[in-house]
Design an enzyme around this catalytic site. Sequence first.
Site, PDB file in Angstrom:
ATOM      1  N   GLU A  46     103.089  80.658  -1.176  1.00 31.83           N
ATOM      2  CA  GLU A  46     102.870  79.580  -2.138  1.00 31.83           C
ATOM      3  C   GLU A  46     102.591  78.249  -1.450  1.00 31.83           C
ATOM      4  OE1 GLU A  46     102.206  79.840  -5.108  1.00 31.83           O
ATOM      5  OE2 GLU A  46     102.836  81.895  -5.482  1.00 31.83           O
ATOM      6  N   TYR A 129     105.530  73.012  -9.326  1.00 35.51           N
ATOM      7  CA  TYR A 129     104.792  74.275  -9.268  1.00 35.51           C
ATOM      8  C   TYR A 129     105.495  75.302  -8.386  1.00 35.51           C
ATOM      9  CZ  TYR A 129     101.888  77.984  -7.753  1.00 35.51           C
ATOM     10  OH  TYR A 129     101.476  79.248  -7.451  1.00 35.51           O
ATOM     11  N   ASP A 147      99.824  75.705 -12.482  1.00 30.15           N
ATOM     12  CA  ASP A 147      99.007  75.245 -11.357  1.00 30.15           C
ATOM     13  C   ASP A 147      97.612  74.895 -11.882  1.00 30.15           C
ATOM     14  OD1 ASP A 147      97.922  77.725 -11.898  1.00 30.15           O
ATOM     15  OD2 ASP A 147      97.355  78.035  -9.822  1.00 30.15           O
TER      16      ASP A 147
END
Length: 397
Positions: A46, A129, A147
């Site tokens: 991520e 996020y 996102d």
Amino acid sequence: MTAIILKDEALVSRLRRGLLDWYDAHGRALAWRQGARDAYRVWLSEVMLQQTTVPHAAPYYEKFLTLWPTVRDLAAAEDGRVMAEWAGLGYYARARRLLECARVVVRDYDGIFPANEADLLKLPGFGPYTAAAVAAIAFDLPANVVDGNIERIMTRLYAIDTPLPAAKSDIRLAAAQWVLPERAGDWPQALMDMATLICRPKSPVCDQCPLAVACLALERGAPERFPVKLAKLPKPRRYGVVFVMLTGEGVVVERRADKGLLGGMLGLPHTEWVPSSSPDVSGEVARNALARFRDGGGNSITKDAPSVGDDAPTPPPQAGEDQWVVAGSYEHVFTHFALTQEVWVRRLSDEETASMLRANNAWQILPLSEKALPTVFAKALKLKDQTVTPDLFRSNV
DNA sequence: GATACGTGGCC
DNA sequence: TGGCCAAGTAT
């Protein structure tokens, strides 16, 4: 403030199942989706994927996992090694915070990521996020992951025409309507894959979209119009000279300050990056920079450099200045400015090298075989390779 | 809320 | 070829 029209629950439920079915059949087999879900791997992927494309991030993910298979391994790594491995991936603050976060997780959580969104959000480099994504994907919690992909889907689905970023609160409300505990980890990944493969920024493939029957933007005939974004300011241009100082062992580099542009990375010494090429960046500005290097201060060159046009005294030419070879110039575009940089190359004698390293304690020698430099400097070495004569590499000049 | 912060691919 | 775009965060 856009009013979000609540869709009826039966329709949402049916479409949601349809998208998950689509994901089961067409979802991408990405490296970080293989094997058992591991918070460290989810987090690593991520962070690397923030503002970064999958093809760009993928090889970095594999390399990091090979070098540091667990969060404990990463936490024990040397800072410089981690920064070097991040070179080329961009947004280097991510790498500094990655390492900082790994050490916090080991110190405060015994090496186990907290399994709740609130505690994740407190960790370095975690924002709304990433905290939601790790909570959902690693721990299967029903977090509202939003996102850029999901923003695009939601603004199209509900025809939200408020320009970003003002639309973000509405978008979050819209996305939250779709979150359920069932397959909580698959849901955001299904949305992101669908956004990448079908609900694309340009030329979306709406006839393949599992959500098409509910899409207001499609109904109105211009889905690619969403999301609406504010016009961007023009990108200023700056100019500079970068110095490739070759020694018997490699090239002179400096460890840059931890904050700011390319913070914490190795870089080539360079002049201040000035907003104008006039009167002459490659003359006075370069000469001043070289004088500072000789006297020390090679790590503060942007702080106290006189700007172009100031009538700062031009120092006397250095001995051997005529040995510089101008290898050419190149352009590099950063997020908020474009840089045109001239490349000056010369061979340093052993005495000069020792003197330079004494005067500038942030400087070191980097073997030319090592790929530790941000792209803006790697380009300078590449240009050097293309244009500079081999005699500069001889050990005695 | 506005701005700083990288890079590479695409049209 | 220059602008847009890509799984954002920190200040």
